[in-house]
Design a protein around this motif. Structure first.
Motif, mmCIF file in Angstrom:
data_model
loop_
_atom_site.group_PDB
_atom_site.id
_atom_site.type_symbol
_atom_site.label_atom_id
_atom_site.label_comp_id
_atom_site.label_asym_id
_atom_site.label_seq_id
_atom_site.Cartn_x
_atom_site.Cartn_y
_atom_site.Cartn_z
ATOM 1 N N VAL A 329 0.845 -1.200 0.000
ATOM 2 C CA VAL A 329 0.000 0.000 0.000
ATOM 3 C C VAL A 329 0.880 1.250 0.000
ATOM 4 O O VAL A 329 0.632 2.203 -0.745
ATOM 5 N N GLU A 330 1.919 1.247 0.828
ATOM 6 C CA GLU A 330 2.813 2.414 0.867
ATOM 7 C C GLU A 330 3.385 2.706 -0.511
ATOM 8 O O GLU A 330 3.374 3.847 -0.972
ATOM 9 N N LEU A 333 0.523 3.980 -2.996
ATOM 10 C CA LEU A 333 -0.070 5.299 -2.735
ATOM 11 C C LEU A 333 0.966 6.420 -2.715
ATOM 12 O O LEU A 333 0.642 7.569 -3.010
ATOM 13 N N LEU A 357 -4.971 -2.372 -4.363
ATOM 14 C CA LEU A 357 -4.689 -2.463 -2.924
ATOM 15 C C LEU A 357 -5.185 -3.798 -2.377
ATOM 16 O O LEU A 357 -6.199 -4.316 -2.820
ATOM 17 N N PRO A 358 -4.466 -4.354 -1.416
ATOM 18 C CA PRO A 358 -4.877 -5.653 -0.864
ATOM 19 C C PRO A 358 -6.182 -5.539 -0.073
ATOM 20 O O PRO A 358 -6.573 -4.454 0.329
ATOM 21 N N LEU A 359 -6.829 -6.686 0.127
ATOM 22 C CA LEU A 359 -8.062 -6.674 0.918
ATOM 23 C C LEU A 359 -7.746 -6.258 2.351
ATOM 24 O O LEU A 359 -8.459 -5.460 2.947
ATOM 25 N N ASN A 360 -6.664 -6.778 2.905
ATOM 26 C CA ASN A 360 -6.268 -6.460 4.275
ATOM 27 C C ASN A 360 -4.796 -6.077 4.336
ATOM 28 O O ASN A 360 -3.972 -6.652 3.630
ATOM 29 N N ALA A 361 -4.501 -5.113 5.198
ATOM 30 C CA ALA A 361 -3.110 -4.701 5.390
ATOM 31 C C ALA A 361 -2.932 -4.265 6.836
ATOM 32 O O ALA A 361 -3.902 -3.984 7.544
ATOM 33 N N LYS A 362 -1.696 -4.232 7.266
ATOM 34 C CA LYS A 362 -1.393 -3.981 8.669
ATOM 35 C C LYS A 362 -0.150 -3.102 8.803
ATOM 36 O O LYS A 362 0.773 -3.215 7.990
ATOM 37 N N TRP A 363 -0.164 -2.235 9.808
ATOM 38 C CA TRP A 363 1.023 -1.446 10.123
ATOM 39 C C TRP A 363 1.358 -1.591 11.595
ATOM 40 O O TRP A 363 0.581 -1.152 12.450
ATOM 41 N N GLU A 364 2.475 -2.200 11.867
ATOM 42 C CA GLU A 364 2.966 -2.274 13.248
ATOM 43 C C GLU A 364 4.155 -1.342 13.367
ATOM 44 O O GLU A 364 4.972 -1.251 12.442
ATOM 45 N N TYR A 365 4.255 -0.694 14.494
ATOM 46 C CA TYR A 365 5.413 0.166 14.744
ATOM 47 C C TYR A 365 6.636 -0.699 15.025
ATOM 48 O O TYR A 365 6.563 -1.615 15.840
ATOM 49 N N MET A 366 7.724 -0.412 14.322
ATOM 50 C CA MET A 366 9.011 -1.053 14.589
ATOM 51 C C MET A 366 8.971 -2.576 14.550
ATOM 52 O O MET A 366 9.524 -3.236 15.433
ATOM 53 N N ASN A 367 8.340 -3.131 13.546
ATOM 54 C CA ASN A 367 8.410 -4.575 13.384
ATOM 55 C C ASN A 367 9.711 -4.914 12.663
ATOM 56 O O ASN A 367 9.887 -4.572 11.491
#
Lengths: 397, 397
Positions: A329-330, A333, A357-367
């Motif tokens: 996504v990043e 976009l 864009l994918p159906l689902n996406a995730k953002w975790e801090y500092m993974n």
């Protein structure tokens, strides 16, 4: 050469084509009540054995000129989301877009240019994290740089019907994965663009018209299987080599440079090929190359899907896949030129542009993947692209 | 006035400040082994009754000058993701950034400018779809437009300790929601910026220095409760009215115009206030206004969280929340100036910039709420912003 409202019916895609007093062509897809060939393919796909998801097919029109067909499958068993977009648009490029093309090396006399663009793009996000995402996009662009005298419009003729695509469908027999075939319908049809103007050795056709092709195919794995990346690149290289022995190396590097998430210093995936402004050696030869690239999608990707689609995975692998989809996504976009160009164009159909864009996406801090983990192994090749066909040279990086 | 390496210890945030031979200031946060006051607050937050999630606190430095503190909580009971970012950066603005400021009306003589920026931003994504997301960001910017003679650096003095923030913590007693308080630590500290240069009625200080404040607070509900939007706007209006009776109306409209997802023709949420380039009536009064805005965050938002955090919801509401979070990602990555400016700045800490993204987001093709549904009710106010404090005037839209 009809002045207005000519209905071209030889092609099953059924487009209404006309041109206005400025000599600018307009395209209109027929109303949804009429049968359109691509619908039939999509309906077939919906009935596939392993794929119980709905395949939504939309024909749309752009009031500024042109239209397209968008097919999206969501929440399938094999594919979490898969989208195919065919668009045929025309109109006048605003000064900003012309400026953007100038900065890429194109030379135009005017600030606002009549244009015609036809393209197909597809993004397939599988459900299983062991199966990579594939994206491909092939497009044809035409710009009219001088005033066209009234009565001498740019004519696009559609001669070929969808027989070739039907042939492909039968030949491949990987029914649940044939969504990509839909795209080929369009490419086969584009083949007859500008009949009679073939074998031009210059990109400037009569009447000051310039044309070029662009596109590419790239692979985004969530877990790295070197053999998959090698297969993928080998098939793309074969398609390239049949046309120009310098293409693969140039377009492989162009792909690594283009699909770069700059702020993270990592690539979107393991690359593939990417090119733009391809206007040599002739229109027919450039088109033959693009067609071969599109046909390479099947043998470069389908074997990987078949091999990995039933692999075991757990919560951890799914979470990693979602994080990587956040990176997808990043890129799309923030950096992708096609997405930005599309979204900033007035009257753009954002649903078609954003189907990637994918159906689902995730953002975790500092993974940050653990050293030595499969996730870190992937990150290494995203940070330093490899020469997949000479892997021993770069494997120690 | 020490030439290099002066350690300013009066402030609990403990910054090392120096300047180079060009007269440009540099900031360095102390190494993690030293106690930093904001750590204590974050540790407190981690022990909160209802919030069992880990609160990750990172101090970071920017090699080009400055640094910051980023606190992110993920997968909590009340908050799915909450991030607070404090940054104090300085350096030289590249010509592109100076040009961007010129196009916003700022006048500078030089093409590359020494700058100092201090800001706090926070985004809180609650877990319950009935609780809206809040975002706020307040920042101070200083640009040096003329050469600073060596030996006369721009000095920033830090006088105030964190007592005020501690006071706020005790006063509010909404322990599980006090993450936002952390941010105030910084604002109270900024108060003493440029001591002795107060009461300037012009934005150009001596030595050609220009300063301004910017920021805003906005609310993004997933389900619309009119009373919540009204409360939120009423509290913000009170903060504005205490300083200038024209502020609320101007900054409310500015917010609606700014948080606009243009390609979709919808706003990110129900707005709030937003402003930039605030350099009147004086530095101290502008700072007092910004401080009041930041303090309004608690009374404008906490009552809504308390009221809705335990509301019932199901799969459908969660899916809608995820789709709307996809829109949040679209705004932040495509349109938000701060995000773009940040990601394109060399040496930017992307993890801090992207902490505003939700933990989870979703993109469905052609998701259109059913007529009359609660989801459609929300969409209506996102498409046509309302005057929440005179709702009868616009309720029929």
């Amino acid at each position: 050469m009809v002045d207005h409202g000519e209905l071209i019916t030889r092609n099953k895609l059924m487009l209404r084509v006309w041109w206005d007093w400025k000599g600018i062509i307009h395209y209109e897809l027929l109303p949804p009540s009429k049968p359109v060939n691509s619908d039939l393919y999509c309906q077939q796909l919906m009935r596939l054995k392993q794929e119980d998801a709905k395949f939504k097919v939309d024909r749309w029109e752009r009031k500024e000129g042109g239209g397209g067909i968008t097919c999206v499958l969501q929440d399938g068993r094999v594919f979490e989301k898969a989208g195919v977009n065919i668009s045929i648009v025309s109109g006048t490029l605003p000064p900003g877009a012309v400026q953007q093309m100038r900065s890429r090396g194109k030379k135009f006399d005017q600030n606002e240019l009549p244009f015609f663009a036809a393209g197909v793009s597809a993004v397939i996000h599988p459900r299983n994290p062991m199966v990579p995402t594939i994206h491909f996009n092939y497009r044809y662009f035409e710009v009219q740089d001088k005033d066209v005298p009234r009565g001498r419009p740019i004519i696009v003729e559609w001669e070929r019907d969808a027989r070739h695509s039907a042939g492909s469908l039968v030949r491949l027999k990987v029914e649940e994965l044939t969504i990509v075939i839909t795209c080929l319908i369009f490419l086969f049809n584009v083949e007859s663009l500008n009949t009679g103007q073939d074998n031009n050795n210059t990109t400037t056709l009569h009447d000051g018209k310039q044309w070029w092709f662009g596109g590419g195919t790239d692979l985004t794995p969530y877990y790295l299987f070197e053999e998959d990346a090698i297969l993928f690149h080998r098939v793309l290289k074969q398609a390239c080599d049949a046309h120009d022995s310098s293409y693969y190396q140039r377009f492989k590097k162009w792909c690594d440079d283009y699909f770069h998430i700059e702020h993270r210093g990592e690539r979107r995936g393991v690359g593939g090929i990417f090119f733009d402004d391809l206007d040599t050696p002739s229109q027919s030869e450039a088109f033959a190359f693009v067609t071969d690239c599109a046909e390479a999608v099947i043998p470069s990707y389908i074997p990987i899907v078949k091999k990995r689609k039933d692999a075991g995975y757990g919560y951890h692998e799914r979470q990693w896949q979602l994080l990587r989809r956040g990176r997808y996504v990043e890129f799309n976009l923030i950096y992708d030129r096609g997405t930005k160009f599309g979204l900033y164009t007035p009257g753009a159909r954002y649903e078609s542009i954003l189907m990637s864009l994918p159906l689902n996406a995730k953002w975790e801090y500092m993974n940050i993947p653990k050293p030595g983990s499969p996730e870190e192994k992937l990150m290494q090749v995203l940070k330093v692209p490899r020469d997949w066909l000479h892997i021993e040279k770069t494997a120690t990086v």
